[in-house]
Scaffold this active site. Structure first.
Site, PDB file in Angstrom:
ATOM      1  N   ASN A 209     -18.903 -24.466 -82.026  1.00 22.28           N
ATOM      2  CA  ASN A 209     -19.640 -24.981 -83.185  1.00 22.28           C
ATOM      3  C   ASN A 209     -21.106 -25.061 -82.779  1.00 22.28           C
ATOM      4  OD1 ASN A 209     -20.774 -26.389 -85.283  1.00 22.28           O
ATOM      5  ND2 ASN A 209     -19.623 -28.289 -84.945  1.00 22.28           N
TER       6      ASN A 209
ATOM      7  N   LYS B 152     -23.581 -25.766 -84.549  1.00 21.53           N
ATOM      8  CA  LYS B 152     -24.321 -26.793 -85.304  1.00 21.53           C
ATOM      9  C   LYS B 152     -25.642 -26.197 -85.808  1.00 21.53           C
ATOM     10  CE  LYS B 152     -21.796 -30.269 -82.748  1.00 21.53           C
ATOM     11  NZ  LYS B 152     -21.710 -31.619 -82.205  1.00 21.53           N
TER      12      LYS B 152
ATOM     13  N   HIS C  61     -16.477 -32.353 -90.358  1.00 23.09           N
ATOM     14  CA  HIS C  61     -17.027 -32.749 -89.048  1.00 23.09           C
ATOM     15  C   HIS C  61     -17.667 -34.130 -89.183  1.00 23.09           C
ATOM     16  CE1 HIS C  61     -19.453 -32.811 -85.430  1.00 23.09           C
ATOM     17  NE2 HIS C  61     -18.689 -31.843 -84.971  1.00 23.09           N
TER      18      HIS C  61
ATOM     19  N   GLU D 103     -20.327 -35.245 -88.145  1.00 28.53           N
ATOM     20  CA  GLU D 103     -21.762 -35.202 -88.489  1.00 28.53           C
ATOM     21  C   GLU D 103     -21.950 -34.977 -89.986  1.00 28.53           C
ATOM     22  OE1 GLU D 103     -22.750 -32.260 -85.540  1.00 28.53           O
ATOM     23  OE2 GLU D 103     -22.392 -33.751 -83.968  1.00 28.53           O
TER      24      GLU D 103
ATOM     25  N   GLU E 120     -11.837 -34.962 -82.796  1.00 27.15           N
ATOM     26  CA  GLU E 120     -13.141 -35.149 -82.171  1.00 27.15           C
ATOM     27  C   GLU E 120     -13.503 -36.629 -82.199  1.00 27.15           C
ATOM     28  OE1 GLU E 120     -15.429 -31.123 -82.268  1.00 27.15           O
ATOM     29  OE2 GLU E 120     -16.173 -32.461 -83.812  1.00 27.15           O
TER      30      GLU E 120
ATOM     31  N   GLY F 181     -21.403 -34.974 -77.988  1.00 25.58           N
ATOM     32  CA  GLY F 181     -22.785 -34.855 -77.537  1.00 25.58           C
ATOM     33  C   GLY F 181     -23.217 -35.974 -76.609  1.00 25.58           C
TER      34      GLY F 181
ATOM     35  N   SER G 256     -17.752 -33.111 -75.903  1.00 23.24           N
ATOM     36  CA  SER G 256     -18.230 -32.898 -74.522  1.00 23.24           C
ATOM     37  C   SER G 256     -17.259 -32.075 -73.680  1.00 23.24           C
ATOM     38  CB  SER G 256     -18.550 -34.240 -73.853  1.00 23.24           C
ATOM     39  OG  SER G 256     -19.591 -34.909 -74.561  1.00 23.24           O
TER      40      SER G 256
HETATM   41  P1  13P Z   1     -20.247 -31.426 -77.989  1.00 25.24           P
HETATM   42  O1  13P Z   1     -19.376 -30.410 -77.313  1.00 25.24           O
HETATM   43  O2  13P Z   1     -21.709 -31.086 -77.896  1.00 25.24           O
HETATM   44  O3  13P Z   1     -19.919 -32.812 -77.561  1.00 25.24           O
HETATM   45  O4  13P Z   1     -19.904 -31.333 -79.554  1.00 25.24           O
HETATM   46  C1  13P Z   1     -18.579 -31.419 -79.957  1.00 25.24           C
HETATM   47  C2  13P Z   1     -18.523 -31.120 -81.405  1.00 25.24           C
HETATM   48  O5  13P Z   1     -18.957 -31.897 -82.224  1.00 25.24           O
HETATM   49  C3  13P Z   1     -17.939 -29.819 -81.793  1.00 25.24           C
HETATM   50  O6  13P Z   1     -17.715 -29.760 -83.172  1.00 25.24           O
END
Ligand code: 13P
Length: 254
Positions: free
Chosen positions: A12, A14, A97, A99, A167, A173, A213
């Protein structure tokens, strides 16, 4: 060890990537994606989906979107329909997601509408669920996940058109990964909730990805958990070397 459902290693990206760096990343993943046992997927920003799909054509690497609108078309300025993603070469779309849930106030009902739209357009939906740190501390993790699954997935979903991504919000992150046993506990719970609430369509056989992560260093221990069928990878998917090292870890378990 054979892994019955097969692994899906999904990146992803983002809100990262422009035509220069994004397409060279797509090409590097495509070059390292040939002849793999694990399925590989990249989800670039919407501006790059078509060019990324062209860049990975013939490599076996799939392309996905990061969101879609629940409607098929119409007056929705700035939005993208599932059919548009399919037309741009996408086979998957990430939905719900954390976010999106936080930045755009998407609730479970909104995610369910988007998931149904994705299915109608022939896309595989990757439906994301996960608890916040406060919910985990309050001992609410499993009930939060159950509520999100029941509310976000349409009744007609099948293992062919739906993937679930667990997640934990506190692991995204942050560099804090769920320890493999924590991930397995929630993944097993997701599978049993899918059997209970969506058993008629066999959804308990869907792939369940872990995200938060995930890196080359922790991937082998996460991926060897019984109910972990792959990863949804943010930061580490922006470096082809790291993303492909995670794919190597999956291949080694198949
Ligand atoms: P990270 O791998 O940067 O923690 O992000 C995970 C994520 O949100 C994947 O959709």
């Amino acid at each position: 060890m054979a892994h019955a459902r097969g692994f899906l290693i999904a990146g992803n990206w983002k809100m990262n990537g422009q035509s220069s760096d994004g397409l060279s990343l797509a090409r590097a993943v495509a070059a390292g994606g040939k002849g793999r046992k694990a399925d590989l997927l990249i989800c670039p920003p919407a501006t790059l989906t078509k060019a990324a799909a062209d860049a990975v054509a013939g490599s076996g690497v799939a392309v996905g979107g990061q969101d879609c609108h629940p409607a098929a078309s119409g007056a929705h300025t700035g939005d993208i329909s599932a059919a548009m993603l399919a037309d741009a070469g996408c086979r998957y779309v990430i939905l719900g997601h954390s976010e999106r849930r936080a930045d755009h106030a998407e609730d479970d009902a909104a995610v369910q509408g988007k998931t149904a739209a994705a299915h109608a357009a022939g896309l595989i939906a990757i439906v994301c669920v996960g608890e916040t740190e406060a919910q985990r501390d309050a001992g609410e993790t499993l009930s939060v996940i159950s509520t999100q699954l029941r509310g976000s997935i349409p009744a007609a979903a099948t293992p062919e058109n739906t993937v679930v991504a667990y997640e934990p919000v506190w692991a995204i992150g942050t560099g804090r990964t769920a320890i493999p046993e924590q991930a397995q506990e929630v993944h097993a719970h997701i599978r049993s909730e899918l059997a209970q609430s969506f058993g008629g369509s066999g959804l308990q056989n869907a792939r369940i990805l872990y995200g938060g992560s995930m890196k080359p260093g922790n991937a082998p221990d996460l991926l060897c958990q019984e109910d972990v069928d792959g990863g949804l990878i943010g930061g580490a998917s922006l470096k082809a070397e790291d993303f492909l090292a995670i794919a190597d870890a999956a291949d080694a378990l198949m």
